[in-house]
Design an enzyme around this catalytic site. Sequence first.
Site, short mmCIF file in Angstrom:
data_model
loop_
_atom_site.label_atom_id
_atom_site.label_comp_id
_atom_site.label_asym_id
_atom_site.label_seq_id
_atom_site.Cartn_x
_atom_site.Cartn_y
_atom_site.Cartn_z
N GLU A 166 0.83 -1.22 0.00
CA GLU A 166 0.00 0.00 0.00
C GLU A 166 0.86 1.26 0.00
O GLU A 166 0.76 2.12 0.88
CB GLU A 166 -0.95 -0.01 1.20
CG GLU A 166 -1.97 -1.13 1.14
CD GLU A 166 -2.97 -1.12 2.29
OE1 GLU A 166 -2.70 -0.43 3.30
OE2 GLU A 166 -3.99 -1.79 2.19
N GLU A 319 -6.35 -8.09 -0.88
CA GLU A 319 -6.88 -8.04 0.48
C GLU A 319 -8.38 -7.77 0.44
O GLU A 319 -8.84 -6.92 -0.31
CB GLU A 319 -6.23 -6.93 1.31
CG GLU A 319 -4.78 -7.14 1.69
CD GLU A 319 -4.28 -6.01 2.59
OE1 GLU A 319 -5.13 -5.31 3.20
OE2 GLU A 319 -3.06 -5.81 2.66
#
Length: 690
Positions: A166, A319
């Site tokens: 991320e 995710e």
Amino acid sequence: MTIHPGDLLQAEERLKRMHDRLGGIAYGGDYNPEQWPREVWREDAELMKQAGVNLVTLAVFSWSRLETADGIFDFDWLDEVMDLMHAHGIGVDLATPDAVPPAWLVQQYPDIMPERADGSIFGFGSRQHFDVSHPVYRAKSLELTEKMGERYASHPALRMWHVGNEYGPTSYGPWAEDAFRAWLQEKYGSIDHLNDAWSTSVWGQLYTEWSQVRVPEQPRTWSNPSRRLDFHRFTSHSMLEHFKAERDILRRHTPDLPIVTNFMRFYKTNDYWAWAAEEDAAALDIYPDPREVDAHVAAALNFDLMRSLRHGQPWMVMEQATGAVSQWSINVSKLPGTMRLGSYQAIAQGADGILFFQWRQAKGGTERYHSAMVSHAGPNTRIFREVCQLGQELKALGEVTGSRSEARVAIVFDWDCWWALELGNSPRSDLNYPQEVLRFYRPLFEANVAVDFVNANSDLSPYDVVIMPASYLLTDASASRFEQYVASGGRLVVSYLSGIVDENNSIRLGGYPGALRDVLGAWSEEMHPLAETEDLVKLATFDGGTSSADYWTEHVHAETAEVVASYASGRLSGMPAVTKNTVGAGTAMYISARVEDGLLQQLLADVLRTAGITAVLDVPTGVQVRRRTSTTPDGKVNSFLFVLNHNDAPVTVEVNDGGTDVFTDSPVRGAVEVGANGVLILKTGAPAWH
């Protein structure tokens, strides 16, 4: 950034080999064994087999465990886990853990931590606490990447690489400032060119030498919008350059393995068009809020965007949550069946991987209430039973991997537009670019019309309809591309706040929307955003109907365009609100007001009808239909029709000739009931368009 066809083919071959080794769709999630004693590891491996897991992501947050002090490495525990996974037939997506620099590194080099725009320091104790421009951070993270590449390149469990996590920290500190200045020097060449691009004659901001140019730290009031736009571009570029440096190390060690990083939903900091071009697949972290009854619509937009970033190539959910998350003020758990439905929605829209954060729910730390595949209560739970059900079902979808979708409609989603539009100092500083895009996406989703996303530099020729929501920034070349698209027979739909500024974030003169005035055959002399206290503005449509608009209006003049709807109240009464212009073989519609949802749906439906675009099936409201298709080396066409019921009650769907239910291997045709939050997947013959 353009993806070369050869790069696409190489990436597809790497992905195909990975899925062949996995036995089909990737299924699993983040595994953090360092949070648990060794006796739990074997239990985890056995439970993974029970759940049908074939891929786990390791080492995402493990820098401090892999390098315990400067130059002191400990890979023994990771070797043990890698071996354990292999012994149980589970592949590994191995991560480089540089999203979390260890405490000892921060102690030695405290200026690694990023500086905020107000001068405060982003401290240790969370994640992403680094300035990606810091030379020590870069050197140490690349050193660890090299060691991991050397050590695990030939490990039999390794299936792919996961670089970082991320990406996103923005630093305004001295290291970022030096790198920003160097980036600007390369881009503009001379200080005079920079002054011209940034309009520094306004407010006396003229620079006379490069040393005067700084990052756009927080000023007393407002800041130069061109400078801030370039800083957005630089920030995305600098993080991408570091990703590429790690990727190149890993590619040297494992040229046949896919390399990715994980993107985020509606994430503003990084231009994912540029990033996706440098990866083997797009990968998304997606967390729809169960409190929102239509959260699946925004999720669908993100799924289509991920599929589009690499020109239709399958992507991965890296995710998602099995139940509740932990980042909102109220963290509601998903209802039974919705995790399964959301997973199949992603697959229907092009995903070849379904992974979760995380495998085992943490007992401590910030995300201890974030749900997992194995919860605090252990495996004897509803969630784990749903995890096992999904894992077993996915084994029947091996043929789906590698298949693609076809779309005849494209929506423009462009990070330059996003950055420029939301910099403030505009007629409406509260405008949210992703929400504007979602407004135009929603009617297409509800009509079950497949959508691709493009940016302002994309090839538009595959599409019959292209929609431009708030495409605020356009270069001359991009504007010309849209004009040529229309002249060649395309149907263009343009919303307000499009074509307003050039690549330097400077206003185009001569009337709005400057870059698109000719193709639209209309121009606006003044923007009229509506105050919160103003009533809805009434509209009259060309067919004698009535409607309304709120939030935004414009003083438009039709030149060669015909008027589709006009204002029927307010200061602009009698003036055009929606126009349509014919250019060559195509048409261009301008929606200069934020019209009510019903009229927007009607306008888009009319455009689709003239293009001959219809849904695959006629289904009840709340039912999503998508198709994925592939061709085998011997020329056989495999087509999979996904019918997803987003309603909390069963529905009856007419599937016509139908096909074979992939779960039961039974023939299905005619009217069929799909349960509440249910899924029907049919293997069918080749679609008519194939």
